[in-house]
Scaffold this motif. Structure first.
Motif, PDB file in Angstrom:
ATOM      1  N   GLY A 422      77.754  39.669 107.451  1.00  0.00           N
ATOM      2  CA  GLY A 422      78.726  39.565 108.534  1.00  0.00           C
ATOM      3  C   GLY A 422      80.164  39.637 108.033  1.00  0.00           C
ATOM      4  O   GLY A 422      81.016  40.283 108.670  1.00  0.00           O
ATOM      5  N   LEU A 423      80.450  38.983 106.911  1.00  0.00           N
ATOM      6  CA  LEU A 423      81.805  39.032 106.352  1.00  0.00           C
ATOM      7  C   LEU A 423      82.166  40.451 105.917  1.00  0.00           C
ATOM      8  O   LEU A 423      83.316  40.899 106.092  1.00  0.00           O
ATOM      9  N   LEU A 424      81.203  41.162 105.357  1.00  0.00           N
ATOM     10  CA  LEU A 424      81.471  42.546 104.961  1.00  0.00           C
ATOM     11  C   LEU A 424      81.692  43.428 106.180  1.00  0.00           C
ATOM     12  O   LEU A 424      82.504  44.358 106.148  1.00  0.00           O
ATOM     13  N   ALA A 425      80.966  43.133 107.270  1.00  0.00           N
ATOM     14  CA  ALA A 425      81.145  43.927 108.490  1.00  0.00           C
ATOM     15  C   ALA A 425      82.568  43.798 109.023  1.00  0.00           C
ATOM     16  O   ALA A 425      83.127  44.753 109.569  1.00  0.00           O
ATOM     17  N   ARG A 426      83.178  42.606 108.869  1.00  0.00           N
ATOM     18  CA  ARG A 426      84.563  42.428 109.306  1.00  0.00           C
ATOM     19  C   ARG A 426      85.521  43.296 108.493  1.00  0.00           C
ATOM     20  O   ARG A 426      86.614  43.615 108.958  1.00  0.00           O
ATOM     21  N   GLN A 427      85.109  43.662 107.264  1.00  0.00           N
ATOM     22  CA  GLN A 427      85.931  44.521 106.426  1.00  0.00           C
ATOM     23  C   GLN A 427      85.589  45.999 106.613  1.00  0.00           C
ATOM     24  O   GLN A 427      86.053  46.853 105.865  1.00  0.00           O
ATOM     25  N   GLY A 428      84.731  46.280 107.603  1.00  0.00           N
ATOM     26  CA  GLY A 428      84.369  47.665 107.883  1.00  0.00           C
ATOM     27  C   GLY A 428      83.183  48.176 107.105  1.00  0.00           C
ATOM     28  O   GLY A 428      82.887  49.372 107.128  1.00  0.00           O
ATOM     29  N   VAL A 429      82.484  47.287 106.409  1.00  0.00           N
ATOM     30  CA  VAL A 429      81.316  47.686 105.621  1.00  0.00           C
ATOM     31  C   VAL A 429      80.085  47.070 106.261  1.00  0.00           C
ATOM     32  O   VAL A 429      79.866  45.862 106.177  1.00  0.00           O
ATOM     33  N   ARG A 430      79.286  47.890 106.903  1.00  0.00           N
ATOM     34  CA  ARG A 430      78.107  47.390 107.619  1.00  0.00           C
ATOM     35  C   ARG A 430      76.854  47.689 106.814  1.00  0.00           C
ATOM     36  O   ARG A 430      76.463  48.840 106.649  1.00  0.00           O
ATOM     37  N   ILE A 431      76.236  46.633 106.308  1.00  0.00           N
ATOM     38  CA  ILE A 431      74.986  46.764 105.563  1.00  0.00           C
ATOM     39  C   ILE A 431      74.010  45.709 106.069  1.00  0.00           C
ATOM     40  O   ILE A 431      74.408  44.692 106.650  1.00  0.00           O
ATOM     41  N   ALA A 432      72.720  45.954 105.821  1.00  0.00           N
ATOM     42  CA  ALA A 432      71.682  45.034 106.280  1.00  0.00           C
ATOM     43  C   ALA A 432      71.578  43.816 105.368  1.00  0.00           C
ATOM     44  O   ALA A 432      72.050  43.838 104.220  1.00  0.00           O
ATOM     45  N   ARG A 433      70.951  42.769 105.877  1.00  0.00           N
ATOM     46  CA  ARG A 433      70.754  41.561 105.079  1.00  0.00           C
ATOM     47  C   ARG A 433      69.948  41.855 103.829  1.00  0.00           C
ATOM     48  O   ARG A 433      70.228  41.347 102.747  1.00  0.00           O
ATOM     49  N   ARG A 434      68.925  42.720 103.964  1.00  0.00           N
ATOM     50  CA  ARG A 434      68.100  43.027 102.794  1.00  0.00           C
ATOM     51  C   ARG A 434      68.899  43.743 101.709  1.00  0.00           C
ATOM     52  O   ARG A 434      68.598  43.618 100.525  1.00  0.00           O
ATOM     53  N   THR A 435      69.925  44.515 102.131  1.00  0.00           N
ATOM     54  CA  THR A 435      70.766  45.188 101.142  1.00  0.00           C
ATOM     55  C   THR A 435      71.593  44.165 100.374  1.00  0.00           C
ATOM     56  O   THR A 435      71.766  44.272  99.157  1.00  0.00           O
ATOM     57  N   VAL A 436      72.107  43.159 101.084  1.00  0.00           N
ATOM     58  CA  VAL A 436      72.837  42.082 100.406  1.00  0.00           C
ATOM     59  C   VAL A 436      71.909  41.369  99.420  1.00  0.00           C
ATOM     60  O   VAL A 436      72.289  41.083  98.280  1.00  0.00           O
ATOM     61  N   ALA A 437      70.678  41.098  99.859  1.00  0.00           N
ATOM     62  CA  ALA A 437      69.717  40.429  98.980  1.00  0.00           C
ATOM     63  C   ALA A 437      69.401  41.280  97.760  1.00  0.00           C
ATOM     64  O   ALA A 437      69.273  40.769  96.636  1.00  0.00           O
TER      65      ALA A 437
END
Length: 460
Positions: A422-437
């Motif tokens: 969610g924090l990355l999405a605020r910076q314009g970077v939308r990735i899935a939770r599994r990608t963060v993991a």
């Protein structure tokens, strides 16, 4: 049936031994090239070692001649028989950069399954893969995940388990396994039936402790089988993969850079590392002697032609390495100046277009070659980055962002993977939770609950 003659015109590329040698020289690492040239010096008396101060007057003509005579060599595909023992490490990842394919094994497997599975079954497969770690094992209890997935997808837990079993025994055997034992049993089921497979199955089910202790005699007694049969069963088990998705092994050996980059005069400069760059040339007196005796010494003239191709091939390799590195450094100057978060998406095709060559040429010349920079020494492949879908940044930059967010998180309230997404999405970077993991696992950072339970210093 009426017979007729037709005239057709087509272009073909004749793979002569000299052309194949030029291609192979291109992708040799510095140690491999040094060994190749040492062998050539021993084999060909017309060659001699070249001093660094003599290279300026010899390299340019050799490179020009090679460019004229080998104009089509960079259009060739990347066949395995031309690999010359190159890196096995992340060669496949770079090929995916060229093809636009995802570097996430989950996405590649889903793309493969999409050719055979129906959309409903594919959604169930995506759920299981979303909860697998980078090795391919499930991150949580199977039953708990089954209940959660049944609620999320609105299906029966039994139906979801059927999809997991299809994954487990499907294209990549062992994927979505609950533990190593289940992974190995799934792979074993694909082996030919026989006494060894039967005993191996019993070992995996009931005697893993004896297997781990390498106690063949105790296994023979527990299985009521002969030692030869037990050894065959153990060999079969050891031939299986320990993880469904094998991780790329890190190279911990000593690295000497092929290229050096530094910042001076307001711009970035690049030069080949003369300390590891072998130099050979044709002995001038030998070449002159053969020129003065036309029509004679056929064997020596063959050696002379071989020496010319070798010198020209080495010159073209060095020129291509330098030009490619110059483009890479120019495109990634923000990374060199500011760090990982500034690395820009860059593909093989973009670099190939910049230097006027084929993508396969860039792939060969960057494999196993290292560059020394103020930020450290690393492989040229690292300067490529996959562009994340729907974003203007690459995966390497996002991984650095994930590290920064975790390093600056409150010690008493670690950020969960979905919060980081969610924090990355605020910076314009939308990735899935599994990608963060996935990125967190690659960075060797524990999960949020594990970070909460351990000292802060261990996370940083």
């Amino acid at each position: 049936m009426k017979q007729a003659l037709q005239a057709r015109q087509a272009q073909t590329l004749n793979l002569t031994p000299q052309l194949l040698q030029t291609i192979r020289l291109l992708q040799l690492t510095a140690p491999q090239l040094e060994m190749e040239l040492r062998q050539a010096l021993e084999r060909n008396p017309l060659l001699e070692s070249q001093l660094v101060e003599d290279e300026a007057e010899d390299d340019a003509p050799a490179a020009d001649a090679a460019a004229q005579e080998c104009a089509a060599w960079d259009e060739l595909p990347e066949p395995m028989f031309l690999s010359a023992g190159g890196h096995a490490g992340d060669e496949e990842a770079t090929a995916r950069i060229a093809a636009g394919e995802s570097s996430d094994w989950r996405q590649r497997l889903l793309a493969l399954l999409a050719l055979q599975w129906r959309p409903h079954a594919l959604a169930m497969a995506a759920f299981w893969l979303d909860h697998c770690d980078d090795r391919g094992y499930l991150e949580h209890d199977v039953q708990a995940l089954g209940q959660r997935g049944a609620t999320e997808l609105g299906i029966a837990a039994e139906e979801l388990e059927v999809a997991r079993q299809r994954l487990l025994h499907g294209e990549w055997p062992g994927v979505a396994a609950a533990d190593p034992g289940e992974c190995l049993r799934a792979q074993l089921a694909l082996q030919p039936t026989g006494r060894a497979r039967e005993l191996a199955s019993r070992i995996l089910s009931d005697h893993l402790e004896l297997l781990a202790a390498h106690d063949a005699a105790a296994l023979a007694g527990a299985l009521a089988a002969g030692e030869d049969d037990v050894h065959a069963a153990i060999a079969l088990v050891l031939s299986l993969r320990p993880h469904p998705v094998e991780a790329v092994a890190a190279d911990s050996g000593h690295i000497v850079p092929d290229v050096v980059a530094w910042h001076a005069g307001g711009k970035w400069r690049v030069a080949l590392n003369d300390a590891v760059l072998p130099r050979v040339r044709i002995a001038p007196h030998c070449e002159q002697a053969l020129a003065d005796a036309p029509g004679q010494h056929a064997a020596l003239r063959g050696l002379l032609e071989e020496a010319r191709w070798l010198v020209r091939g080495v010159a073209m390799r060095n020129e291509t390495l330098l030009r490619t590195t110059q483009v890479l450094v120019e495109r990634q100057r923000a990374f060199l100046e500011r760090g990982e978060e500034a690395i820009a998406p860059l593909t093989l095709k973009e670099v190939a277009d910049a230097i006027g060559m084929h993508e396969s040429t860039v792939s060969r010349i960057t494999t196993g070659k290292y560059i020394q920079t103020p930020r450290g020494t690393f492989e040229l492949k690292r300067l490529f980055a996959v562009r994340l879908e729907g974003a203007q940044v690459g995966a390497a930059a996002v991984k650095a962002m994930v590290r920064r967010l975790i390093e600056t998180e409150p010690a008493n309230a670690p950020l969960a993977d979905d919060v980081i997404a969610g924090l990355l999405a605020r910076q314009g970077v939308r990735i899935a939770r599994r990608t963060v993991a996935k990125y967190r696992d690659q960075l060797d950072i524990p999960s949020a609950p594990a970070r909460r339970a351990q000292p802060r210093a261990a996370v940083a």
